[in-house]
Design a protein around this motif. Structure first.
Motif, mmCIF file in Angstrom:
data_model
loop_
_atom_site.group_PDB
_atom_site.id
_atom_site.type_symbol
_atom_site.label_atom_id
_atom_site.label_comp_id
_atom_site.label_asym_id
_atom_site.label_seq_id
_atom_site.Cartn_x
_atom_site.Cartn_y
_atom_site.Cartn_z
ATOM 1 N N ALA A 107 1.391 6.290 -7.034
ATOM 2 C CA ALA A 107 0.257 7.150 -7.402
ATOM 3 C C ALA A 107 0.656 8.615 -7.316
ATOM 4 C CB ALA A 107 -0.944 6.851 -6.497
ATOM 5 N N GLU A 108 1.404 8.962 -6.286
ATOM 6 C CA GLU A 108 1.861 10.339 -6.138
ATOM 7 C C GLU A 108 2.782 10.733 -7.299
ATOM 8 O OE1 GLU A 108 4.008 13.275 -2.877
ATOM 9 O OE2 GLU A 108 4.226 11.106 -2.642
ATOM 10 N N ALA A 155 2.221 1.626 -3.473
ATOM 11 C CA ALA A 155 1.146 2.109 -4.346
ATOM 12 C C ALA A 155 0.891 3.596 -4.121
ATOM 13 C CB ALA A 155 -0.133 1.302 -4.105
ATOM 14 N N ASP A 156 0.903 4.048 -2.870
ATOM 15 C CA ASP A 156 0.708 5.464 -2.570
ATOM 16 C C ASP A 156 1.813 6.308 -3.212
ATOM 17 O OD1 ASP A 156 -1.528 4.854 -1.034
ATOM 18 O OD2 ASP A 156 -0.462 5.041 0.886
ATOM 19 N N ARG A 157 3.068 5.847 -3.093
ATOM 20 C CA ARG A 157 4.193 6.590 -3.662
ATOM 21 C C ARG A 157 4.136 6.602 -5.198
ATOM 22 N NH1 ARG A 157 8.923 4.144 -2.571
ATOM 23 N NH2 ARG A 157 7.998 2.300 -1.623
ATOM 24 N N VAL A 206 1.840 -4.796 -6.672
ATOM 25 C CA VAL A 206 1.285 -3.494 -7.014
ATOM 26 C C VAL A 206 1.262 -3.404 -8.543
ATOM 27 C CG1 VAL A 206 1.557 -0.985 -6.814
ATOM 28 C CG2 VAL A 206 2.195 -2.478 -4.901
ATOM 29 N N ARG A 221 -7.680 4.367 -7.913
ATOM 30 C CA ARG A 221 -7.181 3.279 -7.077
ATOM 31 C C ARG A 221 -8.203 2.181 -6.840
ATOM 32 N NH1 ARG A 221 -2.855 4.838 -3.667
ATOM 33 N NH2 ARG A 221 -2.840 2.634 -3.131
ATOM 34 N N ASN A 272 0.832 -1.214 0.000
ATOM 35 C CA ASN A 272 0.000 0.000 0.000
ATOM 36 C C ASN A 272 0.863 1.259 0.000
ATOM 37 O OD1 ASN A 272 -2.668 -0.995 -0.142
ATOM 38 N ND2 ASN A 272 -2.586 -1.571 2.012
ATOM 39 N N ASP A 273 1.967 1.229 0.741
ATOM 40 C CA ASP A 273 2.883 2.364 0.761
ATOM 41 C C ASP A 273 3.504 2.566 -0.626
ATOM 42 O OD1 ASP A 273 4.535 4.445 2.109
ATOM 43 O OD2 ASP A 273 6.163 3.055 1.570
ATOM 44 N N TRP A 305 -3.463 -0.389 -8.342
ATOM 45 C CA TRP A 305 -4.047 -1.124 -7.225
ATOM 46 C C TRP A 305 -3.055 -2.098 -6.619
ATOM 47 C CZ3 TRP A 305 -4.741 -2.455 -12.225
ATOM 48 C CH2 TRP A 305 -4.576 -3.789 -12.573
ATOM 49 N N THR A 328 0.627 11.226 -10.368
ATOM 50 C CA THR A 328 -0.169 12.441 -10.216
ATOM 51 C C THR A 328 0.702 13.672 -10.445
ATOM 52 O OG1 THR A 328 -1.685 11.344 -8.692
ATOM 53 C CG2 THR A 328 -1.648 13.755 -8.643
#
Length: 137
Positions: A31-32, A27-29, A68, A43, A24-25, A57, A35
């Motif tokens: 996605a950032e 994926a967050d990075r 991921v 997501r 999840n971490d 995802w 973006t």
């Protein structure tokens, strides 16, 4: 839930909570990073099919299928036109050529952008989803 669904669900092992948190971490990075590059990032893999842009995802399974992932989503009208062309054997139609061009180039672009941002992104080698990308830290 049907018996066969219970059997399937009991045979699918989830990764550890620690591994899922790490995914999840990541994926967050990722996605950032996408973006920041100007992409719309979604997501939720369960969203309606009218979502466009990068779909990113986490698959929580505890085997080679887990990890991921990201893929580019195009408008359904272009996908449908390409399918119709393929069904008619019109692989050189403008719709099919445009679909192929967009899909192939966005696949390469996502891999390149994620690589530039410090991620290891590569083709997921998935026969059912040929333009799926696997992301590693």
């Amino acid at each position: 839930m049907a018996k066969w669904q219970q059997v399937i669900m009991s045979e699918i092992k989830k990764a550890s909570e620690t591994e899922i948190a790490e995914r999840n971490d990541l994926a967050d990075r990722a996605a950032e990073a996408l973006t920041m590059a100007g992409f719309a990032v979604h997501r939720d893999v369960n969203q309606p099919s009218d979502v466009l842009g990068a779909l990113l995802w986490v698959d929580a399974t505890d085997d080679s299928r887990g990890g991921v992932f990201v893929q580019w989503l195009i408008d359904s009208s272009l996908s449908q036109a390409a399918v119709e062309s393929a069904q008619k054997g019109e692989m050189q139609s403008p719709a099919f050529r445009h679909f192929s061009f967009v899909t192939e180039h966005m696949h390469a672009t996502l891999i390149a952008l994620l690589g530039s941002a410090g991620f290891q992104a590569r083709d997921a080698d998935d026969d059912m989803s040929p333009y799926l990308i696997r992301i590693a830290g």
